[in-house]
Write a protein that holds these residues in place. Structure first.
Motif, short mmCIF file in Angstrom:
data_model
loop_
_atom_site.label_atom_id
_atom_site.label_comp_id
_atom_site.label_asym_id
_atom_site.label_seq_id
_atom_site.Cartn_x
_atom_site.Cartn_y
_atom_site.Cartn_z
N CYS A 177 0.83 -1.21 0.00
CA CYS A 177 0.00 0.00 0.00
C CYS A 177 0.86 1.26 0.00
CB CYS A 177 -0.93 0.00 1.21
SG CYS A 177 -2.26 -1.22 1.11
N HIS A 178 1.98 1.23 0.71
CA HIS A 178 2.91 2.36 0.71
C HIS A 178 3.46 2.60 -0.70
CE1 HIS A 178 6.14 5.00 2.18
NE2 HIS A 178 6.95 4.31 1.40
N ILE A 179 3.83 1.54 -1.37
CA ILE A 179 4.37 1.66 -2.72
C ILE A 179 3.31 2.18 -3.69
CG2 ILE A 179 5.26 0.31 -4.69
CD1 ILE A 179 6.60 -1.53 -2.59
N LYS A 180 2.08 1.70 -3.52
CA LYS A 180 0.99 2.07 -4.42
C LYS A 180 0.29 3.36 -4.02
CE LYS A 180 -0.35 -0.19 -7.38
NZ LYS A 180 -0.02 -0.15 -8.82
N GLY A 181 0.64 3.92 -2.87
CA GLY A 181 0.04 5.18 -2.45
C GLY A 181 -1.41 5.05 -2.00
N VAL A 182 -1.74 3.90 -1.38
CA VAL A 182 -3.10 3.65 -0.91
C VAL A 182 -3.09 3.61 0.62
CG1 VAL A 182 -5.06 2.06 -0.94
CG2 VAL A 182 -3.63 2.32 -2.98
N PRO A 183 -3.95 4.34 1.30
CA PRO A 183 -4.01 4.28 2.77
C PRO A 183 -4.30 2.86 3.25
CG PRO A 183 -5.25 6.16 1.96
CD PRO A 183 -4.89 5.34 0.75
N PHE A 184 -3.75 2.53 4.42
CA PHE A 184 -3.87 1.17 4.94
C PHE A 184 -4.00 1.19 6.45
CE2 PHE A 184 -1.64 -2.32 7.11
CZ PHE A 184 -2.39 -3.40 6.68
N THR A 185 -4.80 0.27 6.97
CA THR A 185 -4.80 0.01 8.41
C THR A 185 -5.10 -1.46 8.64
OG1 THR A 185 -5.57 0.84 10.55
CG2 THR A 185 -7.25 0.46 8.86
N SER A 186 -4.65 -1.95 9.79
CA SER A 186 -4.86 -3.35 10.16
C SER A 186 -5.65 -3.41 11.45
CB SER A 186 -3.51 -4.06 10.33
OG SER A 186 -3.69 -5.43 10.62
N ILE A 187 -6.64 -4.31 11.48
CA ILE A 187 -7.48 -4.52 12.66
C ILE A 187 -7.42 -6.00 13.00
CG2 ILE A 187 -9.79 -4.33 13.63
CD1 ILE A 187 -10.38 -2.18 11.52
N ARG A 188 -6.85 -6.32 14.16
CA ARG A 188 -6.61 -7.71 14.51
C ARG A 188 -7.16 -8.02 15.90
NH1 ARG A 188 -3.62 -11.37 10.96
NH2 ARG A 188 -3.04 -10.06 9.18
N VAL A 189 -7.79 -9.17 16.04
CA VAL A 189 -8.26 -9.62 17.35
C VAL A 189 -7.24 -10.62 17.89
CG1 VAL A 189 -9.69 -11.46 16.36
CG2 VAL A 189 -10.18 -10.59 18.65
N VAL A 190 -6.89 -10.47 19.16
CA VAL A 190 -5.86 -11.30 19.78
C VAL A 190 -6.43 -12.68 20.08
CG1 VAL A 190 -4.33 -11.57 21.77
CG2 VAL A 190 -4.66 -9.31 20.74
N SER A 191 -5.75 -13.70 19.55
CA SER A 191 -6.24 -15.07 19.68
C SER A 191 -5.50 -15.86 20.75
CB SER A 191 -6.09 -15.81 18.34
OG SER A 191 -4.73 -15.88 17.97
N ASP A 192 -4.26 -15.50 21.06
CA ASP A 192 -3.44 -16.27 22.00
C ASP A 192 -2.26 -15.41 22.41
OD1 ASP A 192 -0.84 -17.50 20.24
OD2 ASP A 192 -2.57 -16.80 19.10
N THR A 193 -1.57 -15.83 23.45
CA THR A 193 -0.39 -15.11 23.92
C THR A 193 0.76 -16.08 24.09
OG1 THR A 193 -1.75 -13.49 25.08
CG2 THR A 193 0.56 -13.60 25.70
N PRO A 194 1.81 -15.98 23.26
CA PRO A 194 2.95 -16.90 23.37
C PRO A 194 3.57 -16.86 24.76
CG PRO A 194 3.06 -15.66 21.33
CD PRO A 194 1.96 -15.04 22.14
N GLY A 195 3.86 -18.05 25.29
CA GLY A 195 4.52 -18.13 26.59
C GLY A 195 3.56 -18.18 27.75
N GLU A 196 2.28 -17.94 27.52
CA GLU A 196 1.29 -17.99 28.59
C GLU A 196 0.46 -19.26 28.44
OE1 GLU A 196 -1.06 -14.52 28.92
OE2 GLU A 196 0.65 -13.17 29.24
N ALA A 197 0.61 -20.18 29.40
CA ALA A 197 -0.07 -21.48 29.35
C ALA A 197 0.25 -22.15 28.02
CB ALA A 197 -1.57 -21.30 29.56
N ASP A 198 -0.74 -22.74 27.38
CA ASP A 198 -0.55 -23.42 26.09
C ASP A 198 -1.13 -22.51 25.01
OD1 ASP A 198 -0.46 -24.99 23.86
OD2 ASP A 198 -1.70 -26.61 24.67
N ASN A 199 -0.28 -21.68 24.40
CA ASN A 199 -0.83 -20.70 23.47
C ASN A 199 -1.34 -21.35 22.18
OD1 ASN A 199 1.92 -20.85 22.11
ND2 ASN A 199 0.98 -19.19 20.92
N THR A 200 -0.79 -22.49 21.79
CA THR A 200 -1.31 -23.17 20.61
C THR A 200 -2.73 -23.64 20.86
OG1 THR A 200 0.92 -23.88 19.97
CG2 THR A 200 -0.93 -25.06 18.99
#
Length: 225
Positions: A177-200
């Motif tokens: 998007c930077h190369i093409k000159g198009v605005p971009f944003t990312s929206i992500r929901v957290v699914s797990d936390t590495p190192g906390e219990a069994d993240n897989t």
């Protein structure tokens, strides 16, 4: 306004498509399929790019060339980092960066030569997202690996002490998007936390709850654009 939405996985696509009115599948000459319709009254095109940086970059480029959007939004899941963004919290990337890039001794780790260290979301877009409750704004770091242990997460946090989430696509899409000159944003929901219990296991069971938090934020943003 024309809005392009990119997801990586079939699970994400299947949760998103029911939110699109008058949805129709369109096949293009570049070999990709898109789903076009209306979301929150805006014209949208949705594609599943596949997992990882190469799939994300190729998909983003193809979607921009085919649809000519005014903005590209990446929606999906991410790993947490032990920060204030917990499981089922939504992280809106005010910046995205690579955590697995190094171009040599004369370059900063995380930065591709000729590119910015951080790909920033437009301030006017971020201003339309209410940061409260389960919604956090901050840095998302991307790399071609599923981060599943505390040691790897610690390495990433030495590069970016304030990183809120890790994924495998956001930075690659942002670079296109930077190369093409198009605005971009990312929206992500957290699914797990590495190192906390069994993240897989956390990641696998995450889908049992069919979380739609990220699409709630996505819909609110599209309504406001």
């Amino acid at each position: 306004m024309k809005i392009a939405i990119i997801v990586a996985m079939t699970k994400e696509l299947n949760l998103l498509l029911p939110l699109i009115n008058s949805c129709k599948e369109v096949s293009s000459a570049n070999g990709f399929s898109y789903y076009e319709g209306l979301m929150a009254g805006k014209e949208v095109a949705v594609m599943q790019c596949g997992i990882g940086k190469v799939n994300a970059a190729v998909g983003a480029f193809a979607l921009i060339e085919a649809f000519h959007p005014d903005i590209v939004i990446n929606s999906g899941v991410a790993g947490g980092t032990g920060s204030e963004a917990k499981i089922l919290d939504v992280v809106v990337g005010d910046r995205v960066a690579y955590h697995d890039v190094w171009c040599g001794p004369c370059a900063e780790r995380g930065r591709i030569q000729g590119m910015p260290m951080y790909f920033e979301a437009p301030a006017e877009v971020l201003a339309k997202i209410d940061e409260s409750g389960h919604v956090k704004k901050g840095l998302i770091a991307s790399g071609d690996q599923f981060v599943d242990n505390a040691g790897e997460l610690a390495r990433i946090k030495t590069l970016y002490h304030d990183v809120l989430a890790v994924d495998m696509e956001s930075a690659a899409i942002a670079q296109v998007c930077h190369i093409k000159g198009v605005p971009f944003t990312s929206i992500r929901v957290v699914s797990d936390t590495p190192g906390e219990a069994d993240n897989t296991s956390q990641y696998q069971h995450f889908w049992d709850d069919a979380p739609l938090q990220t699409f709630h934020v996505l819909t609110q943003l599209i309504e406001a654009l």
